[in-house]
Design an enzyme around this catalytic site. Structure first.
Site, PDB file in Angstrom:
ATOM      1  N   GLN A 173       0.804  -1.219   0.000  1.00 31.44           N
ATOM      2  CA  GLN A 173       0.000   0.000   0.000  1.00 31.44           C
ATOM      3  C   GLN A 173       0.844   1.280   0.000  1.00 31.44           C
ATOM      4  O   GLN A 173       0.337   2.342  -0.362  1.00 31.44           O
ATOM      5  CB  GLN A 173      -0.946  -0.007   1.205  1.00 31.44           C
ATOM      6  CG  GLN A 173      -1.969  -1.137   1.113  1.00 31.44           C
ATOM      7  CD  GLN A 173      -2.945  -1.160   2.274  1.00 31.44           C
ATOM      8  OE1 GLN A 173      -2.668  -1.755   3.292  1.00 31.44           O
ATOM      9  NE2 GLN A 173      -4.077  -0.507   2.130  1.00 31.44           N
ATOM     10  N   ARG A 231       3.562  -0.011  13.021  1.00 30.76           N
ATOM     11  CA  ARG A 231       3.271  -1.337  12.473  1.00 30.76           C
ATOM     12  C   ARG A 231       3.376  -1.257  10.949  1.00 30.76           C
ATOM     13  O   ARG A 231       2.611  -0.529  10.315  1.00 30.76           O
ATOM     14  CB  ARG A 231       1.860  -1.771  12.892  1.00 30.76           C
ATOM     15  CG  ARG A 231       1.457  -3.079  12.270  1.00 30.76           C
ATOM     16  CD  ARG A 231       0.070  -3.577  12.686  1.00 30.76           C
ATOM     17  NE  ARG A 231      -0.181  -4.781  11.942  1.00 30.76           N
ATOM     18  CZ  ARG A 231      -1.250  -5.003  11.175  1.00 30.76           C
ATOM     19  NH1 ARG A 231      -2.221  -4.107  11.092  1.00 30.76           N
ATOM     20  NH2 ARG A 231      -1.353  -6.124  10.496  1.00 30.76           N
ATOM     21  N   HIS A 240       1.135  -9.247   4.748  1.00 31.67           N
ATOM     22  CA  HIS A 240      -0.009  -8.351   4.560  1.00 31.67           C
ATOM     23  C   HIS A 240      -0.387  -8.418   3.082  1.00 31.67           C
ATOM     24  O   HIS A 240      -0.382  -7.425   2.372  1.00 31.67           O
ATOM     25  CB  HIS A 240       0.333  -6.934   5.013  1.00 31.67           C
ATOM     26  CG  HIS A 240      -0.866  -6.094   5.359  1.00 31.67           C
ATOM     27  ND1 HIS A 240      -1.018  -5.441   6.571  1.00 31.67           N
ATOM     28  CD2 HIS A 240      -1.984  -5.799   4.659  1.00 31.67           C
ATOM     29  CE1 HIS A 240      -2.169  -4.781   6.589  1.00 31.67           C
ATOM     30  NE2 HIS A 240      -2.772  -4.969   5.423  1.00 31.67           N
ATOM     31  N   GLU A 298      -5.232 -10.258   8.934  1.00 31.22           N
ATOM     32  CA  GLU A 298      -6.604 -10.487   8.485  1.00 31.22           C
ATOM     33  C   GLU A 298      -6.759 -11.654   7.516  1.00 31.22           C
ATOM     34  O   GLU A 298      -7.142 -11.456   6.357  1.00 31.22           O
ATOM     35  CB  GLU A 298      -7.165  -9.228   7.822  1.00 31.22           C
ATOM     36  CG  GLU A 298      -7.238  -8.039   8.719  1.00 31.22           C
ATOM     37  CD  GLU A 298      -8.050  -6.894   8.093  1.00 31.22           C
ATOM     38  OE1 GLU A 298      -8.458  -7.024   6.924  1.00 31.22           O
ATOM     39  OE2 GLU A 298      -8.284  -5.902   8.778  1.00 31.22           O
ATOM     40  N   ASN A 303      -8.144  -6.141  14.285  1.00 32.34           N
ATOM     41  CA  ASN A 303      -8.481  -5.020  13.402  1.00 32.34           C
ATOM     42  C   ASN A 303      -9.987  -4.864  13.413  1.00 32.34           C
ATOM     43  O   ASN A 303     -10.718  -5.849  13.257  1.00 32.34           O
ATOM     44  CB  ASN A 303      -8.059  -5.298  11.954  1.00 32.34           C
ATOM     45  CG  ASN A 303      -6.549  -5.254  11.761  1.00 32.34           C
ATOM     46  OD1 ASN A 303      -5.802  -5.008  12.704  1.00 32.34           O
ATOM     47  ND2 ASN A 303      -6.118  -5.508  10.542  1.00 32.34           N
ATOM     48  N   GLU A 310      -5.439  -2.300  14.031  1.00 35.20           N
ATOM     49  CA  GLU A 310      -5.974  -1.347  13.045  1.00 35.20           C
ATOM     50  C   GLU A 310      -7.348  -0.886  13.481  1.00 35.20           C
ATOM     51  O   GLU A 310      -8.159  -1.690  13.952  1.00 35.20           O
ATOM     52  CB  GLU A 310      -6.152  -1.976  11.657  1.00 35.20           C
ATOM     53  CG  GLU A 310      -4.906  -2.141  10.865  1.00 35.20           C
ATOM     54  CD  GLU A 310      -5.167  -2.775   9.498  1.00 35.20           C
ATOM     55  OE1 GLU A 310      -6.253  -2.559   8.913  1.00 35.20           O
ATOM     56  OE2 GLU A 310      -4.278  -3.502   9.030  1.00 35.20           O
ATOM     57  N   TRP A 346      -5.254   3.173  11.750  1.00 38.62           N
ATOM     58  CA  TRP A 346      -5.037   2.965  10.325  1.00 38.62           C
ATOM     59  C   TRP A 346      -5.432   4.258   9.651  1.00 38.62           C
ATOM     60  O   TRP A 346      -6.602   4.617   9.730  1.00 38.62           O
ATOM     61  CB  TRP A 346      -5.872   1.794   9.780  1.00 38.62           C
ATOM     62  CG  TRP A 346      -5.584   1.597   8.328  1.00 38.62           C
ATOM     63  CD1 TRP A 346      -6.253   2.134   7.255  1.00 38.62           C
ATOM     64  CD2 TRP A 346      -4.505   0.830   7.779  1.00 38.62           C
ATOM     65  NE1 TRP A 346      -5.656   1.770   6.089  1.00 38.62           N
ATOM     66  CE2 TRP A 346      -4.582   0.972   6.375  1.00 38.62           C
ATOM     67  CE3 TRP A 346      -3.473   0.071   8.331  1.00 38.62           C
ATOM     68  CZ2 TRP A 346      -3.659   0.350   5.518  1.00 38.62           C
ATOM     69  CZ3 TRP A 346      -2.563  -0.540   7.470  1.00 38.62           C
ATOM     70  CH2 TRP A 346      -2.673  -0.403   6.093  1.00 38.62           C
TER      71      TRP A 346
HETATM   72  C1  GAL Z   1      -7.840  -3.628   6.434  1.00 38.12           C
HETATM   73  C2  GAL Z   1      -6.479  -3.878   5.839  1.00 38.12           C
HETATM   74  C3  GAL Z   1      -5.693  -2.643   5.563  1.00 38.12           C
HETATM   75  C4  GAL Z   1      -6.539  -1.481   5.082  1.00 38.12           C
HETATM   76  C5  GAL Z   1      -7.808  -1.339   5.889  1.00 38.12           C
HETATM   77  C6  GAL Z   1      -8.764  -0.271   5.406  1.00 38.12           C
HETATM   78  O1  GAL Z   1      -8.698  -4.681   6.127  1.00 38.12           O
HETATM   79  O2  GAL Z   1      -5.714  -4.682   6.705  1.00 38.12           O
HETATM   80  O3  GAL Z   1      -4.663  -2.975   4.677  1.00 38.12           O
HETATM   81  O4  GAL Z   1      -6.714  -1.475   3.753  1.00 38.12           O
HETATM   82  O5  GAL Z   1      -8.499  -2.542   5.924  1.00 38.12           O
HETATM   83  O6  GAL Z   1      -9.633  -0.744   4.446  1.00 38.12           O
END
Ligand code: GAL
Length: 520
Positions: A38, A95, A140, A185, A326, A392, A435
């Site tokens: 990302q 992280r 990831h 995830e 998350n 997250e 996040w």
């Molecule tokens: C999670 C993922 C992240 C990010 C976030 C927001 O599922 O781990 O990489 O994209 O969602 O959508």
């Protein structure tokens, strides 16, 4: 004494909507997160191999506007800027994830890429010099393409291949990295990548491969944990675990069938991965029953859900030093008979998912702050109050504004619910991760959906980062370690004016705290 303060706190915060003024425990840690694909860019430089996300985006037709992570935030070249942003935020940890294909272009440990090793060494050293602890995710979602060509996560050999990659990373970086996450995830990358085809590698097998892939991933996770535990923990003294994701699933009504359906929904999402590791071992009973029943109806001879041997079950059980969580949003769940003709993990659940139209929303995120508190309580009740690290939590938008009041509001209320879960409910939550550090490549939504504390200008080759209001909010939250009771302002008593001979107090400003005490 603790009991008394719990009672007092409960009395002061009676409803979901009340705001709790208090600080987090002293040991509480704050961080922000990103992931390699990302942010890094530099997709084909210095010997990096292709990953499945390179292939998936380059194929076209898979991602909004056919965008790619080829450059993304260019963090491969601008990591020092990222470290500066982290230092400005004052967070305790960062992280980030390793790009497996940057370290091992073929995915195998026999052909390492020195430039990739140098990159992560530089990043880790820069973080430590800035007083920011690295927390590293091994996977990831950006699997080396060569491994996908050999069957990817459907291939049982991946258990050992992943384990070798993990050992390689512990050997290289474990002297300085003390927090490891094996997988980010699994629910999302498996259901999206192998079920719906909306993520790399883009396969659509929602009734079969999702379950067989999860089986391999759980075993791979367990092997990496055991390797760390046996070979590295004695000298490196760190922790290693897994990050699972879940919405909170609120029953649609008081009907016992809806209550049961909500529980089933959470078992099919979080329990799928958590029960083997943190629960009673193996898949949740309700998953086993439902999937067997549906499979037989559909003409299969056995369940589409594979079974662990007793040895495998024991090997997986207990393989996480923390519960990485998350969480983004909440949905309402209603019981429903789903037609069984099409084998699908979605139909297997026998539920309908709804939302409340009064909830604030942004893209797919509905703002339901108490949902996080409910989820933390569910985890505590279901798995014996494990120590949870929130890896997250965050809020999206689709514009480029720096005045992101909606995101500030989201962080304020969600973190307050974490505080309530700790202080009022006794949940053992040790850290919180926002996040994300900066706008980045948001998977299938690419750059149309932004989650960053910092704005990134993707039109500018320099990819400048600019703090949003939410960055300042997080900085203050970290500095205060929560929400200290707003200072009472000593009323300013003006010199009495003498009118008609009577002394009169002309103005006593309202204490600021009244302003902060609004209900939310
Ligand atoms: C999670 C993922 C992240 C990010 C976030 C927001 O599922 O781990 O990489 O994209 O969602 O959508």
């Amino acid at each position: 004494m603790r009991f008394l303060s719990l009672i007092l706190a409960c009395a002061a915060v009676a409803t979901r909507a009340d705001f709790l003024y208090d600080t987090f425990p002293d040991y509480f840690q704050w961080g922000v997160a990103t992931a390699s694909y990302q942010i890094e860019g530099a997709w084909n430089v210095d010997g990096k191999g292709d990953s499945i996300w390179d292939t998936y985006t380059h194929a076209g037709g898979n991602v909004v506007k056919n965008e790619t992570g080829d450059i993304a935030c260019d963090s491969y070249n601008k990591y020092e800027d990222d470290v500066q942003l982290l230092q400005d935020l004052g967070v305790n940890f960062y992280r980030f994830s390793l790009s497996w294909a940057r370290l091992l272009p073929t995915g195998r440990v026999d052909q390492p890429n020195q430039a990739g090793i140098d990159y992560y060494n530089s990043l880790i050293d820069a973080l430590l010099a800035a007083g920011v602890e690295p927390m590293v995710t091994l996977y990831h979602w950006d699997l080396p393409q060569e491994l996908d060509d050999q069957g990817g996560w459907e291939n049982e050999d991946m258990v050992q291949i992943f384990n070798e990659y993990a050992v390689f990373a512990f050997e290289l970086f474990g002297d300085r990295v003390k927090s490891w996450i094996t997988f980010n995830e699994p629910y999302v990358f498996i259901t999206m990548g192998y079920g719906q085809g909306a993520h790399a590698p883009g396969l659509q097998s929602p009734g079969e491969k999702v379950y067989t892939v999860a089986h391999v991933v759980l075993k791979a996770h367990a092997e990496a944990w055991h390797s760390y535990n046996e070979l590295f923990r004695p000298t490196q003294d760190g922790v290693i675990g897994i990050t699972l994701d879940s919405e909170w699933k609120e029953p649609y009504s008081d009907d016992p069938e809806d209550i049961e359906a909500a529980e089933r929904a959470i078992q099919f999402c979080l329990g799928w991965f958590a029960n083997p590791i943190f629960g009673s071992g193996g898949y949740p009973t309700v998953m086993k029953e439902k999937i067997l029943e549906k499979s037989l109806e559909q003409g299969y001879e056995e369940s589409r859900l594979p079974e662990f041997t007793e040895e495998e079950e024991n090997r997986i059980h207990g393989t996480s030093d923390f519960f990485g969580l998350n969480h983004y949003t909440t949905s309402l769940v209603q019981n429903a008979d789903r037609p069984s003709l099409v084998p699908s993990y979605l139909n297997d659940r026998d539920i309908i998912t709804r939302v409340n139209s009064t909830w604030d929303r942004s893209e797919w995120i509905f703002v339901v702050p108490w949902g996080l508190r409910s989820l933390l309580n569910w985890i505590s009740d279901s798995y014996g109050n494990p120590n949870v690290i929130i890896t997250e939590n965050g809020m999206s938008d689709s514009n480029a504004t720096l005045e992101d009041a909606h995101r500030v509001n989201y962080f304020r209320l969600y973190t307050n619910n974490v505080l309530k879960a700790i202080k009022l409910d006794g949940c053992d939550v040790r850290s919180y991760t926002a996040w994300t550090l900066m706008d980045n490549f948001e998977w299938a939504f690419a750059y149309d959906v932004r989650f960053g504390l910092h704005h990134v200008d993707f039109e500018d080759p320099e990819r400048p980062r600019t703090p949003k209001a939410s960055a300042e909010f997080i900085r203050q939250l970290v500095a205060d370690n929560g929400f200290p009771e707003p200072e009472a302002v000593i009323p300013e008593v003006l010199e009495p004016e003498i009118e008609n001979g009577d002394p009169e107090i002309v103005a006593i400003p309202e204490p600021i705290r009244a302003k902060f005490r609004q209900k939310h």
